[in-house]
Design a protein around this motif. Structure first.
Motif, PDB file in Angstrom:
ATOM      1  N   ARG A  17     -35.376  24.717  42.084  1.00  0.00           N
ATOM      2  CA  ARG A  17     -35.017  25.184  40.747  1.00  0.00           C
ATOM      3  C   ARG A  17     -33.975  26.296  40.892  1.00  0.00           C
ATOM      4  O   ARG A  17     -34.173  27.245  41.654  1.00  0.00           O
ATOM      5  CB  ARG A  17     -36.232  25.716  39.994  1.00  0.00           C
ATOM      6  CG  ARG A  17     -37.235  24.656  39.608  1.00  0.00           C
ATOM      7  CD  ARG A  17     -38.140  25.113  38.478  1.00  0.00           C
ATOM      8  NE  ARG A  17     -39.013  26.210  38.855  1.00  0.00           N
ATOM      9  CZ  ARG A  17     -40.274  26.057  39.277  1.00  0.00           C
ATOM     10  NH1 ARG A  17     -40.791  24.839  39.396  1.00  0.00           N
ATOM     11  NH2 ARG A  17     -41.004  27.105  39.584  1.00  0.00           N
ATOM     12  N   SER A  18     -32.903  26.191  40.159  1.00  0.00           N
ATOM     13  CA  SER A  18     -31.853  27.204  40.216  1.00  0.00           C
ATOM     14  C   SER A  18     -32.308  28.480  39.513  1.00  0.00           C
ATOM     15  O   SER A  18     -33.345  28.513  38.830  1.00  0.00           O
ATOM     16  CB  SER A  18     -30.581  26.680  39.544  1.00  0.00           C
ATOM     17  OG  SER A  18     -30.796  26.538  38.142  1.00  0.00           O
TER      18      SER A  18
ATOM     19  N   GLN B 270     -36.906  34.941  37.418  1.00  0.00           N
ATOM     20  CA  GLN B 270     -35.734  34.377  38.084  1.00  0.00           C
ATOM     21  C   GLN B 270     -35.296  35.299  39.217  1.00  0.00           C
ATOM     22  O   GLN B 270     -35.283  36.508  39.089  1.00  0.00           O
ATOM     23  CB  GLN B 270     -34.586  34.164  37.080  1.00  0.00           C
ATOM     24  CG  GLN B 270     -34.123  35.418  36.362  1.00  0.00           C
ATOM     25  CD  GLN B 270     -34.931  35.722  35.102  1.00  0.00           C
ATOM     26  OE1 GLN B 270     -36.047  35.221  34.943  1.00  0.00           O
ATOM     27  NE2 GLN B 270     -34.356  36.530  34.207  1.00  0.00           N
ATOM     28  N   GLY B 271     -34.956  34.693  40.358  1.00  0.00           N
ATOM     29  CA  GLY B 271     -34.564  35.462  41.531  1.00  0.00           C
ATOM     30  C   GLY B 271     -35.718  35.766  42.469  1.00  0.00           C
ATOM     31  O   GLY B 271     -35.500  36.178  43.608  1.00  0.00           O
ATOM     32  N   TYR B 272     -36.947  35.558  41.994  1.00  0.00           N
ATOM     33  CA  TYR B 272     -38.120  35.828  42.829  1.00  0.00           C
ATOM     34  C   TYR B 272     -38.918  34.557  43.136  1.00  0.00           C
ATOM     35  O   TYR B 272     -39.973  34.622  43.739  1.00  0.00           O
ATOM     36  CB  TYR B 272     -39.043  36.838  42.148  1.00  0.00           C
ATOM     37  CG  TYR B 272     -38.468  38.232  42.080  1.00  0.00           C
ATOM     38  CD1 TYR B 272     -38.520  39.073  43.183  1.00  0.00           C
ATOM     39  CD2 TYR B 272     -37.854  38.683  40.924  1.00  0.00           C
ATOM     40  CE1 TYR B 272     -37.980  40.353  43.121  1.00  0.00           C
ATOM     41  CE2 TYR B 272     -37.316  39.958  40.854  1.00  0.00           C
ATOM     42  CZ  TYR B 272     -37.379  40.794  41.951  1.00  0.00           C
ATOM     43  OH  TYR B 272     -36.844  42.062  41.887  1.00  0.00           O
ATOM     44  N   SER B 273     -38.407  33.436  42.702  1.00  0.00           N
ATOM     45  CA  SER B 273     -39.138  32.179  42.890  1.00  0.00           C
ATOM     46  C   SER B 273     -38.791  31.536  44.229  1.00  0.00           C
ATOM     47  O   SER B 273     -37.621  31.429  44.605  1.00  0.00           O
ATOM     48  CB  SER B 273     -38.805  31.205  41.762  1.00  0.00           C
ATOM     49  OG  SER B 273     -39.359  29.933  42.027  1.00  0.00           O
ATOM     50  N   GLU B 274     -39.802  31.069  44.942  1.00  0.00           N
ATOM     51  CA  GLU B 274     -39.582  30.342  46.193  1.00  0.00           C
ATOM     52  C   GLU B 274     -38.868  29.017  45.942  1.00  0.00           C
ATOM     53  O   GLU B 274     -38.206  28.491  46.837  1.00  0.00           O
ATOM     54  CB  GLU B 274     -40.914  30.088  46.895  1.00  0.00           C
ATOM     55  CG  GLU B 274     -41.587  31.338  47.413  1.00  0.00           C
ATOM     56  CD  GLU B 274     -42.861  31.034  48.180  1.00  0.00           C
ATOM     57  OE1 GLU B 274     -43.241  31.862  49.028  1.00  0.00           O
ATOM     58  OE2 GLU B 274     -43.480  29.969  47.942  1.00  0.00           O
ATOM     59  N   HIS B 275     -38.976  28.490  44.733  1.00  0.00           N
ATOM     60  CA  HIS B 275     -38.337  27.207  44.437  1.00  0.00           C
ATOM     61  C   HIS B 275     -36.814  27.301  44.531  1.00  0.00           C
ATOM     62  O   HIS B 275     -36.143  26.305  44.816  1.00  0.00           O
ATOM     63  CB  HIS B 275     -38.736  26.737  43.036  1.00  0.00           C
ATOM     64  CG  HIS B 275     -40.117  26.167  42.964  1.00  0.00           C
ATOM     65  ND1 HIS B 275     -40.426  24.899  43.380  1.00  0.00           N
ATOM     66  CD2 HIS B 275     -41.283  26.723  42.544  1.00  0.00           C
ATOM     67  CE1 HIS B 275     -41.721  24.675  43.202  1.00  0.00           C
ATOM     68  NE2 HIS B 275     -42.274  25.772  42.695  1.00  0.00           N
ATOM     69  N   GLN B 276     -36.240  28.486  44.291  1.00  0.00           N
ATOM     70  CA  GLN B 276     -34.793  28.632  44.355  1.00  0.00           C
ATOM     71  C   GLN B 276     -34.268  28.439  45.768  1.00  0.00           C
ATOM     72  O   GLN B 276     -33.099  28.122  45.978  1.00  0.00           O
ATOM     73  CB  GLN B 276     -34.363  29.995  43.808  1.00  0.00           C
ATOM     74  CG  GLN B 276     -32.854  30.105  43.576  1.00  0.00           C
ATOM     75  CD  GLN B 276     -32.449  31.441  42.969  1.00  0.00           C
ATOM     76  OE1 GLN B 276     -33.277  32.163  42.406  1.00  0.00           O
ATOM     77  NE2 GLN B 276     -31.173  31.799  43.072  1.00  0.00           N
TER      78      GLN B 276
END
Length: 301
Positions: free
Chosen positions: A178-179, A205-211
């Motif tokens: 996920r962006s 946003q910015g703290y997700s492992e998905h990014q």
């Protein structure tokens, strides 16, 4: 009288001649024996002298051999020392080559891949994996939607999904990369519904492992929701026993300090780290960042 006297005279002459012959014979034998004895004594003296010469030569030869043996031992010692030096030098070269190899790997490996992001480190809005690859739609929750992961992670994930299928486990990917923007929209939607409670299960946003592109959420076709009930499925049991073999680890176990328990959320950290975590009964966020960083160079091995 005259006749007898003549015979006696001849007998005496014959006896004298016989005695002379015997004496001459004995004299000849004595001289011969004396000469033979002298010749033998000469030969014996020569033999003794030759024996002494041979013994002297043998002594000299043995001394020479002893010196040669001593020199040989010294040369062998020197050879061993040089060999040890060469081995030490080779080890140093290998260590240097290994260090250079690790540094080269690190220079080509994204340092963000093993950072702790859950409320700890931040990924900016422009961050994305260098390359992304589609997940086989046979293993995704919605066949009409594209799910992507980091291109280097995809082969590990594909093996995991195929092996799970071979074991009769119907694993599906419900979420992958996920962006920054997608995470922002997702979190906003959760906040509208759950308010501040969204912080318990959704990263900003910015703290997700998905990014990172290294994290996926697993479900099953029979249990497609991201709920704690996933822990009661055979799929979760299979993952807890096997995911580490493919480099995946559970990010948020029960009692973690970041989010609620998420049995569906699994992150790729590399086979070496995942296996060590499994062996030690630990989780990714249990380790100090310095310990984790030691695994970065080997993450895709």
């Amino acid at each position: 009288m005259t006749k007898h006297t003549g015979q006696e005279k001849r007998q005496k002459q014959m006896a004298l001649i016989g005695a002379i012959v015997v004496v001459a014979l004995f004299a000849f034998l004595y001289i011969s024996l004396a000469r033979a004895k002298s010749a033998l004594e000469t030969d014996l003296a020569k033999a003794i002298e030759e024996k002494q010469n041979i013994e002297e030569e043998l002594r000299i030869t043995n001394e020479g051999l002893a010196l040669i043996q001593e020199e040989k031992s010294e040369l062998e010692d020197e050879l061993r020392k040089e060999k040890n030096k060469n081995e030490e030098f080779e080890e140093q070269i290998q260590d240097i080559a290994g260090t250079v190899g690790v540094l080269e790997k690190l220079s080509k490996t994204d340092p963000e891949l093993l950072q702790k992001y859950s409320k700890v480190f931040f990924l900016n809005e422009h961050y994305a994996p260098e390359r992304l690859k589609d997940i086989d739609e046979d293993f995704t929750l919605n066949s009409g939607k594209t799910y992507q992961v980091h291109a280097a992670v995809e082969p590990f994930l594909d093996d995991l999904l195929k092996d799970a299928k071979d074991d009769g486990i119907d694993l599906r990917v419900a979420s992958a990369f996920r962006s920054f923007g997608e995470q922002s929209s997702l979190k906003s939607g959760y906040v509208q519904v759950y308010g501040s409670g969204a912080n318990q299960f959704s990263a900003d946003q910015g703290y997700s492992e998905h990014q990172l592109g290294t994290t996926v959420d697993f479900v099953t076709a029979a249990n497609p929701s991201l709920t704690i009930s996933f822990e009661n499925t055979e799929a979760f049991t299979w993952l807890t026993k096997n995911a580490h073999k493919y480099g995946f680890t559970l990010s948020y176990p029960e009692g973690n300090a970041y989010y609620q328990y998420e049995p569906w959320h699994w992150r790729f950290v590399g086979v070496d780290l995942a296996k060590d975590l499994y062996k030690d009964g630990k989780h990714f966020y249990d380790l100090d960042q310095r310990e984790i960083d030691e695994y970065l160079a080997e993450i895709f091995d």
